[in-house]
Design an enzyme around this catalytic site. Sequence first.
Site, PDB file in Angstrom:
ATOM      1  N   ASP A 146       0.849  -1.133  -0.039  1.00 48.67           N
ATOM      2  CA  ASP A 146       0.006  -0.019   0.020  1.00 48.67           C
ATOM      3  C   ASP A 146       1.028   1.269   0.036  1.00 48.67           C
ATOM      4  OD1 ASP A 146      -2.237   1.570   0.407  1.00 48.67           O
ATOM      5  OD2 ASP A 146      -2.060   1.753   2.471  1.00 48.67           O
ATOM      6  N   SER A 147       0.286   2.301  -0.317  1.00 53.04           N
ATOM      7  CA  SER A 147       1.052   3.686  -0.121  1.00 53.04           C
ATOM      8  C   SER A 147       1.494   4.077   1.277  1.00 53.04           C
ATOM      9  CB  SER A 147       0.164   4.612  -0.754  1.00 53.04           C
ATOM     10  OG  SER A 147      -0.773   4.921   0.312  1.00 53.04           O
TER      11      SER A 147
ATOM     12  N   CYS B  34      -4.146  -1.494  -1.945  1.00 49.55           N
ATOM     13  CA  CYS B  34      -4.329   0.037  -2.310  1.00 49.55           C
ATOM     14  C   CYS B  34      -5.681   0.248  -3.184  1.00 49.55           C
ATOM     15  CB  CYS B  34      -3.051   0.569  -2.424  1.00 49.55           C
ATOM     16  SG  CYS B  34      -3.184   2.466  -2.990  1.00 49.55           S
ATOM     17  N   ASN B  35      -6.597   0.773  -2.780  1.00 49.81           N
ATOM     18  CA  ASN B  35      -7.667   1.016  -3.693  1.00 49.81           C
ATOM     19  C   ASN B  35      -6.962   1.816  -4.945  1.00 49.81           C
ATOM     20  OD1 ASN B  35     -10.274  -0.188  -2.745  1.00 49.81           O
ATOM     21  ND2 ASN B  35      -9.466   0.597  -1.158  1.00 49.81           N
ATOM     22  N   THR B  36      -6.358   2.796  -4.806  1.00 54.10           N
ATOM     23  CA  THR B  36      -5.848   3.696  -5.775  1.00 54.10           C
ATOM     24  C   THR B  36      -4.985   3.050  -6.700  1.00 54.10           C
ATOM     25  OG1 THR B  36      -6.081   5.266  -4.006  1.00 54.10           O
ATOM     26  CG2 THR B  36      -5.161   5.888  -6.188  1.00 54.10           C
TER      27      THR B  36
ATOM     28  N   CYS C  56     -10.950   3.369   0.530  1.00 50.82           N
ATOM     29  CA  CYS C  56      -9.472   3.390   0.563  1.00 50.82           C
ATOM     30  C   CYS C  56      -9.205   2.661   1.891  1.00 50.82           C
ATOM     31  CB  CYS C  56      -9.287   4.921   0.944  1.00 50.82           C
ATOM     32  SG  CYS C  56      -7.587   5.178   1.567  1.00 50.82           S
ATOM     33  N   THR C  57      -8.058   1.821   1.712  1.00 52.59           N
ATOM     34  CA  THR C  57      -7.722   0.902   2.898  1.00 52.59           C
ATOM     35  C   THR C  57      -7.113   1.619   4.215  1.00 52.59           C
ATOM     36  OG1 THR C  57      -5.288   0.897   1.876  1.00 52.59           O
ATOM     37  CG2 THR C  57      -7.014  -0.956   1.316  1.00 52.59           C
ATOM     38  N   HIS C  58      -7.065   2.871   4.250  1.00 56.08           N
ATOM     39  CA  HIS C  58      -6.867   3.455   5.082  1.00 56.08           C
ATOM     40  C   HIS C  58      -8.029   3.646   6.167  1.00 56.08           C
ATOM     41  CE1 HIS C  58      -2.717   4.767   3.261  1.00 56.08           C
ATOM     42  NE2 HIS C  58      -2.398   5.189   4.442  1.00 56.08           N
TER      43      HIS C  58
END
Length: 258
Positions: free
Chosen positions: A15-16, A78-80, A185-187
């Site tokens: 992920d980011s 990460c969805n993005t 968003c995974t956050h």
Amino acid sequence: MQKEISKEGSIGVFDSGIGGVTVLREIIKILPNENYIYYSDSKNNPYGDKTKQEIIKRCEEVFSYLLEKNCKAIVIACNTASAIAVNTLREKYKDIPIIAIEPAYKMVHDYAYDGETLVMATKGTIESERFNLLYNKYNNHKTKLIECVGLADRIEEGNEKKIKEYLEKNLKEYKGKVENVVLGCTHYPLIQEEIGQVLGENVRFFNGANRLAVHLKEVLLEKDLISKSNEKGKIDFCDSSEKKEKEERFYKFLKGEK
Ligand code: DGL
């Protein structure tokens, strides 16, 4: 150069930043005996406002790292990055199974299609072609899409006051008006409680992590890549900004602590 894929390899999850831990938490419930390498690209966070080219470049660098470590599958938590880069990555890395998260909008269609729905995600996800295909397919015409610019950065930073201010400012207008909330968003699952406090305690949350975990297991079974170990696997953490506190937060969140 890609090495041979073996069932003894680890599963790479990236992920980011810290957000993908919410996906890994679900994966290890279903696949506890695998080894994992979690890559947090926090030096380059957020991905949400980056161009397609920038995101693809970041993903390629992370993939090189994970393949060098002999990963047998890669999860884009990460969805993005999934929305923008997964097709290009699958085209380029044909031999490695790539599992990608997506906002759980189909789940709304399956379980609560008639409700007023809010989809929260990054600008990159909301504007992506991939998400728009999903949205148009399952659109219940009672849905609002919100680009939460700056929210993932605040979660990454871990400043509770700034997170609460952001949610008050940007979500208050939906209080009492929505039943379903897609955490795209995974956050965001890390602040589900705080989102609920602003929108109303009765909202239903939808998150694609569990579905992804099941899918990952199906893919590994199909490709005969499930580890033979009967012992709990190990989880290694790597962060591009190399800050010690990132690692501490990661293991804390992994255990489900706040
Ligand atoms: N966690 C990420 C997602 O699921 C990205 C957040 C960001 O870097 O903007 O979209």
